[in-house]
Every structure is written in C-alpha cells, then in structure tokens.
Design a protein around this motif. Structure first.
Motif, mmCIF file in Angstrom:
data_model
loop_
_atom_site.group_PDB
_atom_site.id
_atom_site.type_symbol
_atom_site.label_atom_id
_atom_site.label_comp_id
_atom_site.label_asym_id
_atom_site.label_seq_id
_atom_site.Cartn_x
_atom_site.Cartn_y
_atom_site.Cartn_z
ATOM 1 N N ALA A 1 0.838 -1.203 0.000
ATOM 2 C CA ALA A 1 0.000 0.000 0.000
ATOM 3 C C ALA A 1 0.875 1.257 0.000
ATOM 4 C CB ALA A 1 -0.929 -0.004 1.209
ATOM 5 N N GLY A 2 1.962 1.245 0.771
ATOM 6 C CA GLY A 2 2.880 2.380 0.790
ATOM 7 C C GLY A 2 3.544 2.594 -0.556
ATOM 8 N N LEU A 3 3.921 1.509 -1.216
ATOM 9 C CA LEU A 3 4.509 1.604 -2.550
ATOM 10 C C LEU A 3 3.509 2.199 -3.541
ATOM 11 C CD1 LEU A 3 6.828 0.997 -4.524
ATOM 12 C CD2 LEU A 3 5.807 -1.270 -4.842
ATOM 13 N N ALA A 4 2.258 1.763 -3.470
ATOM 14 C CA ALA A 4 1.231 2.286 -4.374
ATOM 15 C C ALA A 4 1.012 3.779 -4.147
ATOM 16 C CB ALA A 4 -0.077 1.519 -4.181
ATOM 17 N N VAL A 5 0.982 4.218 -2.900
ATOM 18 C CA VAL A 5 0.794 5.640 -2.599
ATOM 19 C C VAL A 5 1.997 6.448 -3.085
ATOM 20 C CG1 VAL A 5 0.637 7.312 -0.704
ATOM 21 C CG2 VAL A 5 -0.790 5.278 -0.685
ATOM 22 N N SER A 6 3.200 5.919 -2.948
ATOM 23 C CA SER A 6 4.401 6.611 -3.420
ATOM 24 C C SER A 6 4.386 6.782 -4.931
ATOM 25 C CB SER A 6 5.653 5.840 -3.017
ATOM 26 O OG SER A 6 5.764 5.758 -1.628
ATOM 27 N N VAL A 7 4.038 5.737 -5.652
ATOM 28 C CA VAL A 7 3.975 5.819 -7.115
ATOM 29 C C VAL A 7 2.894 6.808 -7.538
ATOM 30 C CG1 VAL A 7 3.381 4.515 -9.203
ATOM 31 C CG2 VAL A 7 4.935 3.538 -7.514
ATOM 32 N N TRP A 8 1.760 6.800 -6.867
ATOM 33 C CA TRP A 8 0.666 7.732 -7.156
ATOM 34 C C TRP A 8 1.114 9.173 -6.931
ATOM 35 C CZ3 TRP A 8 -2.847 10.177 -3.415
ATOM 36 C CH2 TRP A 8 -3.884 10.872 -4.027
#
Length: 132
Positions: A49-56
């Motif tokens: 989830a943290g990776l997805a938020v960072s990419v977003w």
C-alpha cells in the motif's frame, strides 16, 4: 490541512490502531506463532500500500524544467523585474507580480534580452540606455 487529507489521516490512524489491537489479541488469546504469521502478512500488505501511494504521488507531481541561454533570463516562478542590456537606469521600485500559479512545467528562454517565467512578470526592461 485540506479536509480530505485530514480525513485520510484519521482513517489511516484508525486502521493502524485496529490492526495493532488485533495483533495483540491474537498473540494473547491464540498463540505467538499465529500472531507472527498474521503480522508478516499485514506488514507485506502495508508495504505494498505504501509503494502504491508513493507511485501515485510521484505520478501526480509536476517537475519544473528551467533553461536560459545566451544572455536570456528564465525563472521557475514569479519575476518582479528583469533588466537586461547596457546603461539602463531604473529609478522606480520594481512592480509586484500577481502570483498566479505557474502555467507550464517547462520554461525556456534563449537569445540576448529574451525572458521567460512560469509565473507572473511585473516588468521587463531590455535594450541599451533605457530609463524607467
């Protein structure tokens, strides 16, 4: 802080608090091995989830490119006054820019006396022997 960011922060804190309480309850009422496995799975999900938020966040950010060549002036923001050339006199105070948001992510100026800015420009004086 914007309202949606405040809401997201409260929801995130609530989810994290609930997950921590669930891990403690599993460790107390079941066994430590089950809590360890559950914690590993929850950690992996939180990492993704943290990776997805960072990419977003990276995809939504604007990168500004500023380039000036051959005696030109380029600014990534607002400019109050630009004076270029020889023997220019400026007696009055510089104009105050309006501070509108930057309009472009690429700012380029090339050639003597040319000016470019991503924001407002209050005053430009170019050439030789000008008085303002």
């Amino acid at each position: 802080m914007q309202e949606w960011k405040r809401y997201a922060l409260v929801v995130c804190a609530a989810v994290c608090g609930t997950a921590a309480a669930c891990l403690v309850l599993v460790a107390v009422f079941m066994d430590l091995e089950a809590a360890d496995r559950l914690g590993s799975v929850m950690g992996a999900v939180a990492g993704l989830a943290g990776l997805a938020v960072s990419v977003w966040a990276l995809a939504g950010s604007r990168h500004l490119s500023v380039e000036a060549r051959d005696g030109a002036v380029a600014s990534g923001g607002h400019v109050g006054r630009v004076i270029s050339g020889h023997r220019n006199e400026a007696a009055s105070p510089p104009a105050t820019p309006l501070h509108s948001p930057p309009a472009s992510s690429i700012v380029r100026a090339s050639g003597a006396g040319s000016t470019a800015a991503a924001g407002d420009i209050g005053e430009i004086i170019t050439g030789d022997g000008n008085r303002s």
